[in-house]
Design a protein around this motif. Structure first.
Motif, mmCIF file in Angstrom:
data_model
loop_
_atom_site.group_PDB
_atom_site.id
_atom_site.type_symbol
_atom_site.label_atom_id
_atom_site.label_comp_id
_atom_site.label_asym_id
_atom_site.label_seq_id
_atom_site.Cartn_x
_atom_site.Cartn_y
_atom_site.Cartn_z
ATOM 1 N N HIS A 742 0.835 -1.200 0.000
ATOM 2 C CA HIS A 742 0.000 0.000 0.000
ATOM 3 C C HIS A 742 0.876 1.258 0.000
ATOM 4 N N GLY A 745 2.388 1.787 -3.412
ATOM 5 C CA GLY A 745 1.437 2.306 -4.390
ATOM 6 C C GLY A 745 1.141 3.773 -4.188
ATOM 7 N N THR A 803 -1.862 -1.989 -6.272
ATOM 8 C CA THR A 803 -0.544 -1.343 -6.384
ATOM 9 C C THR A 803 -0.081 -1.307 -7.835
ATOM 10 N N LYS A 806 -1.834 1.445 -9.627
ATOM 11 C CA LYS A 806 -1.276 2.768 -9.337
ATOM 12 C C LYS A 806 0.026 3.002 -10.101
#
Length: 1223
Positions: A742, A745, A803, A806
């Motif tokens: 997280h 990303g 991720t 992104k």
């Protein structure tokens, strides 16, 4: 001139009657005929005046009176003709005299006495009749003095006079229809007096009619004509309506009260004979149609009822019960008003001597349950709404018995736990909830008011289901319903402030209304939020005691921090609007800061996070102190932490560089510890960006590359240590892995330059296989699930998809590489979380890389038929957002795949799809439904032989998945058809019908489309679609002005001009449709009928059904329509006749059924019980024998009841047959 007088007298009334008739027949050319024959209009008026004035003498004989009445009729008729003013016919005194001729000509004693010797009556030509006996002279001495000089007439004479009076009144009515009295006030007053007197002229037999007639000759009695005359006087043509109404009702007051004025002018009661009672009832019926008088009328009825004895009162309630079930809507509406007035009075207690049959009508329970609540099922929406509104008002009455009666309707009593009572209570509540979603606006509003009253007074439980109905109606399509719902949730919150369910309902109802399209709804929602939330923020200290309003405020904010976090964007929108209104004073901010150290600090930080953007004067030292306390504590409240971070970020522009540097180090140390929840990581990254943001873009990007690049490097190193190590699955910390993914990303979005190929391959490997694949790139056409499955959990893989998405957002080359992988994963992937995130990622990429992703929209749309409901719902929401913003167009098969969601197996998804189509997408493209309607028939039936329709490229898997072909899916297909047609305009319906003729029916008629099995299904379905009631033009099928069965109400009366326009429009549209049907459709119908008969196709049945539906409006013109096929015309006439007979049979069936006590009610019926096939003859049973059978006996032995043969159906008009199944 004695000679002229003699001639006119000798001719009698026949000449005048002939003149009257000819004037009626040749009204348009009267003045021309008179001029051509050199007849002076003045002389004609003088002659008529001669006959009129001759009746002034009380000794006038029968002939003179009849002549006078006909002369007055001729004069009034002349006066009503166009051009009468120009020809100087009008004379005000003569007009008033002619109008009042009935009073002069009708004998005053006709109702008191009659001379015995009728042979010596009027034929005596003016001779007075003499009394025959002395005893009669003594008895009638006083009357003889009064009647001196008065003529007496026989029954035959009175009949002649009555017929002449009828002609006079009809002439007066014709005059009022065309001749305005607006500037002749005295004449209008005289006419109202005349009509009021005529109300007593004669009794009325049968049921009177008060509807305006097409012709005055349709009115049977003089009182009916008088009422119509009073109605004409109240029209705007004859002056101010308010003044006219006051004048008319002033005259009618004595009629209603059954009183009359004697010679002395003092009112006295009339003898209650049949005539007076009839007149009184007619006057009441006339008055009750005016809705503005219903309330006053109900009060008057209540006052009279209060003076009745218990027996009379019970009889009156019994009559009111029947009155509440009359066919006229205003009567049922008025009965509800009367019930409300009676409920305010003291309840009557039955006496011991009271009859049992009448005693049941005395309690208030009967008024509520049997009269008021029974109107909830009324056929009129107006009555339904009024009854529900009154039901809500009943709970406010200070009567325990009234409240208890309502409790018995909706909840099981403590003393009564019968199953039947419990079921009935649930049914009543379910019906009320359905009424809250009724198609009529006033019904929904009234149901909401009733529902909130029941909840406030504890009649029904405050459950989520009951309360959610209120919050849902805050998003109603009708503005008035939304306002009413906002008011109701506010009332409920005030009454049940401590109930968490009510608090959530209030938030879900009010907050979304802040972004409503209607400004008045926005203002109402903002006012409610201001009252409940902002205005209750008072100074706080440790010794402060929170009152009820303040406690409610912090409870609501606590709900927003936890259960209602999805409403945050609506809440933020409210603060944006308030900022423009200067709502956030310095005092408010100081009060708000004082609450950041209280137990409810989370709510204070929520408010502060929304306020700080619009204020530059905050005590930043207290904010920094709160930050220091938070980072030093071991336990972190996620919600509060996010709000504090948001406040710090928005305050960054007001902080000095040293403070910023300290905060940056604190945030970085927090992030690099990877102990924070995911929400806090995202909030920390947003705060970090705001702390480093400056006017110099390069400086800002350098800051982000430094700090965010560091986080990318740390996360990349951690991922490499896991992925590039043998036995990586052992001792793997899943939470830590997810936090690194997280963080990677989120950080990569701020520093795309720091994301290398190695980082991308590491994330890709999480989705694929072991680390040895990092050495060479993988084929982009293969999905992640086609590789050798790794041992990482689904949760990690799902976060890996996010991720990777992104990373793709900042690198276009990655989008081209991984979109095929994502698309393939949607097809063959088995992990729900992974596929769900793939949908989200692809739709997000569509916003930035629209042209690239557009090719994969069919892959995304295919998820609308996914096996998992969560993916179908997510796909529906994401596609709707893209369509709204026009990142995606209605191309290819997207529309038809979207429509399949309307018949989703999960009702919530189907409802969401319906909402998105109607309220979000259709407004943007009003032609969307009509453009795709015809192709829906081909697409959902998987028919591809048409040269235009359903030519989309799609694989066999998707074709099968979205196909609704076959009988098993027929209901779903027609549900879609009906939904589309309901939102068509009449122009779209008309054009669609014509297009179906050209592109479907014509193709089959010309045999361009084969009549094979598939073609037969398509043609059959096309005829069924054309036969749908939703396909009919609303301008023709809908009543003009008001709904079917409704009476004109206040709002509708104000729009009568619109109703007239609708009638004209209906006529015009009907003519256009008729012409189009004859020219375009009938030739195709005849051609198809011949073809289908030749092929012996079963579609012929649907074709005839369609023709039958279309010809309902033109029953008398069947032969004209089908002049080219006489046989078809005969068949259509027969089908229409047969349909009427079946409708008559259904109406007869509706009068039969089970009564409330469970007994069988049979009306003109014969019951036949058929035994199983092995029984050689049928057994005929009586009704009582059938009732005595147990249910098991009936189910076991009876196959069907009351079957009838073809012969009896043909004789339906002579024979009634009862049909029912006893289950």
């Amino acid at each position: 001139d004695e000679t002229t007088e003699t001639q006119l007298t000798a001719s009698g009334h026949k000449a005048l009657r002939s003149l009257y008739k000819h004037l009626l027949d040749y009204a348009e050319s009267v003045w021309a005929v008179l001029g051509e024959n050199r007849v002076s209009v003045k002389n004609l008026v003088a002659v008529l005046s001669f006959f009129v004035l001759a009746v002034k003498n009380q000794t006038a004989n029968l002939q003179q009176r009849v002549n006078g009445l006909y002369s007055a009729s001729v004069y009034l008729l002349l006066l009503g003709l166009p051009g009468s003013i120009a020809n100087q016919v009008f004379h005000e005194v003569l007009m008033d005299t002619c109008a009042d001729m009935a009073n002069h000509c009708w004998p005053c004693d006709s109702g008191k006495k009659r001379k015995k010797d009728v042979l010596k009556s009027s034929h005596a030509e003016g001779k007075r009749a003499k009394h025959q006996h002395k005893d009669m002279e003594q008895v009638e001495e006083h009357e003889d003095e009064e009647d001196e000089g008065e003529m007496f007439f026989s029954g035959q004479d009175l009949m002649k006079l009555r017929n002449s009076v009828v002609v006079l009144v009809q002439s007066l009515l014709r005059l009022l229809q065309t001749f305005p009295l607006k500037d002749r006030k005295q004449s209008a007053i005289s006419c109202s007096q005349i009509f009021t007197k005529l109300l007593y002229f004669e009794p009325v037999t049968g049921e009177p009619s008060f509807h305006p007639p097409q012709d005055v000759t349709e009115l049977r009695s003089i009182p009916e004509m008088s009422f119509y005359g009073l109605q004409l006087l109240c029209s705007p043509t004859h002056g101010d309506q308010n003044e006219s109404l006051r004048r008319v009702f002033h005259r009618l007051l004595l009629v209603i009260l059954m009183m009359t004025k004697g010679n002395g002018g003092k009112p006295s009661l009339l003898v209650p004979n049949h005539t007076n009672l009839a007149v009184r009832d007619h006057a009441l019926n006339f008055m009750v149609e005016k809705s503005e008088f219903r309330s006053h009328g109900a009060q008057a009825v209540g006052m009279l009822a209060s003076h009745m004895s218990s027996t009379d009162y019970a009889c009156f309630i019994q009559w009111l019960y029947k009155f509440s079930r009359q066919s006229k809507m205003v009567h049922r509406l008025f009965s509800v008003d009367v019930v409300m007035v009676l409920l305010e009075q003291t309840e009557r207690v039955p006496h011991e001597s009271q009859e049992a049959e009448l005693a049941v009508f005395l309690p208030h329970k009967f008024l509520i349950q049997d009269i008021l609540f029974a109107r909830r099922m009324d056929s009129s929406p107006t009555v339904q709404g009024h009854a529900l509104s009154c039901l809500a008002q009943c709970l406010e009455l200070p009567s325990f018995n009234v409240t208890q009666a309502i409790h018995n309707l909706f909840s099981a009593s403590e003393l009564t736990h019968h199953t039947h009572h419990i079921i009935r209570s649930k049914e009543n509540l379910a019906l009320l909830l359905r009424r809250a979603k009724d198609s009529k606006t006033n019904v929904r509003k009234s149901a909401l008011q009733a529902l909130v009253s029941l909840l406030k007074h504890g009649v029904i439980p405050v459950s989520a289901e009951n309360v959610e109905t209120l919050s849902e109606r805050c998003r109603d399509p009708a503005v008035s319903v939304k306002k009413k719902a906002l008011q109701c949730v506010g009332e409920l919150l005030a009454a049940k402030a401590e109930n968490a369910v009510v608090q959530r309902a209030w938030l879900y109802g009010v907050l979304p209304a802040v972004m409503d399209a209607e400004n008045t709804v926005q203002d109402k929602a903002l006012e409610a939020l201001d009252t409940v939330l902002l205005s209750q923020v008072k100074p706080y200290s440790g010794r402060t005691h929170l009152d009820g309003s303040q406690k409610l405020t912090w409870d609501l904010l606590s709900q927003l921090n936890h259960e209602c976090r999805d409403l945050s964007r609506y809440f933020s929108r409210a603060f944006t609007i308030w900022s423009k209104q200067n709502k956030f004073s310095q005092t408010f901010l100081q009060n708000l800061i004082s609450h950041t150290e209280a137990d409810h600090a989370a709510g204070a930080w929520l408010l502060l996070s929304n306020v700080v953007t619009f204020s530059s004067k905050l005590p930043y030292d207290k904010i920094l102190d709160a930050w220091d306390v938070m980072i030093s504590s071991e336990e972190v409240n996620v919600t509060t932490c996010c709000h504090i971070l948001s406040v710090l970020g928005d305050s960054a522009v007001h902080l000095n560089e040293d403070t910023k540097s300290r905060l940056i180090q604190d945030v970085m140390s927090w992030l690099k510890g990877f102990r924070l929840p995911l929400e806090v990581i995202s909030a920390s990254m947003a705060t970090l960006y705001q702390l480093g943001c400056s006017e110099d873009i390069k400086h800002t990007q350098a800051f982000l590359n430094l700090y965010c690049g560091e986080l990318v490097s740390v996360s990349e190193a951690y991922l490499a240590s896991i992925i590039l190590t043998e036995n990586r699955s052992q001792d793997l910390n899943e939470d830590l892995m997810v936090k690194h993914l997280h963080t990677l990303g989120v950080a990569s979005l701020h520093c795309p330059a720091k994301v290398g190929k190695r980082t991308v391959l590491l994330v890709e490997s999480i989705l694929t296989t072991h680390s040895d694949t990092l050495e060479e790139e993988l084929p982009p056409s293969l999905p992640v699930s086609q590789f050798k499955m790794n041992s990482l959990s689904t949760r990690i893989r799902a976060h890996g998809v996010i991720t990777l998405g992104k990373l793709c957002l900042q690198h276009e080359d990655l989008v081209s590489k991984y979109l095929p992988v994502f698309a393939r994963e949607l097809e063959v992937g088995s992990e729900v979380a992974v596929r769900n995130n793939v949908v989200v990622v692809m739709c997000d990429l569509c916003v930035r890389y629209t042209n690239i992703v557009d090719h994969y929209i069919p892959n995304i749309a295919a998820c609308l038929r996914d096996t998992e409901a969560v993916i179908r719902e997510q796909t529906l929401i994401m596609l709707t957002n893209l369509l709204q913003e026009e990142f995606v167009k209605w191309k290819g098969s997207l529309f038809f795949r979207y429509m399949v969601a309307l018949v989703d197996s999960v009702p919530a998804i189907a409802s969401l799809c319906e909402y998105c189509l109607i309220h979000l997408l259709l407004k943007k493209n009003p032609e969307m439904f009509s453009q795709h309607f015809i192709e829906c028939i081909f697409y959902f039936n998987s028919y591809t032989k048409h040269k235009v329709y359903n030519k989309f490229p799609q694989n066999q898997r998707d074709e099968v998945r979205f196909s609704l072909k076959g009988d098993v899916h027929r209901e779903k297909r027609f549900r879609i058809y009906r939904f589309l047609l309901e939102h068509f305009t009449d122009a779209q319906r008309f054009n669609t019908c014509n297009k179906i003729n050209q592109t479907v029916l014509a193709f089959f008629a010309d045999e361009e489309l084969p009549l094979d099995a598939d073609g037969t299904e398509i043609l059959s379905e096309t005829f069924k679609v054309l036969s749908l009631k939703e396909m009919k033009l609303q301008a023709i099928s809908a009543p003009a002005g008001v709904a079917a069965g409704e009476e004109p109400e206040e709002e509708n009366m104000a729009t009568m001009a619109k109703a007239v326009m609708q009638v004209a429009q209906k006529k015009l549209v009907s003519q256009v449709q008729k012409k189009s049907f004859i020219e375009n459709t009938v030739p195709l119908i005849i051609s198809l009928k011949n073809l289908l008969e030749k092929r012996r196709s079963p579609v012929l049945k649907e074709l005839m059904a369609y023709v039958q539906v279309m010809m309902q409006e033109y029953r008398s013109e069947v032969k004209e329509f089908f002049a080219g096929d006489e046989q078809l015309a005969v068949e259509v006439e027969f089908a229409l006749k047969k349909a009427e007979e079946e409708k008559e049979l259904q109406e007869q069936m509706s009068s039969c059924g089970l009564m409330s006590d469970g007994q069988v009610f049979v009306h003109k019926a014969t019951l036949f019980v058929f035994m199983p096939p092995f029984a050689k003859k049928r057994k005929k049973m009586t009704v009582n024998q059938l009732i005595n059978y147990s249910l098991i006996d009936i189910v076991g032995q009876v196959w069907c009841i009351a079957l009838w043969d073809v012969e009896s159906r043909r004789r339906m008009h002579r024979r009634h047959v009862f049909i029912s199944f006893l289950l």
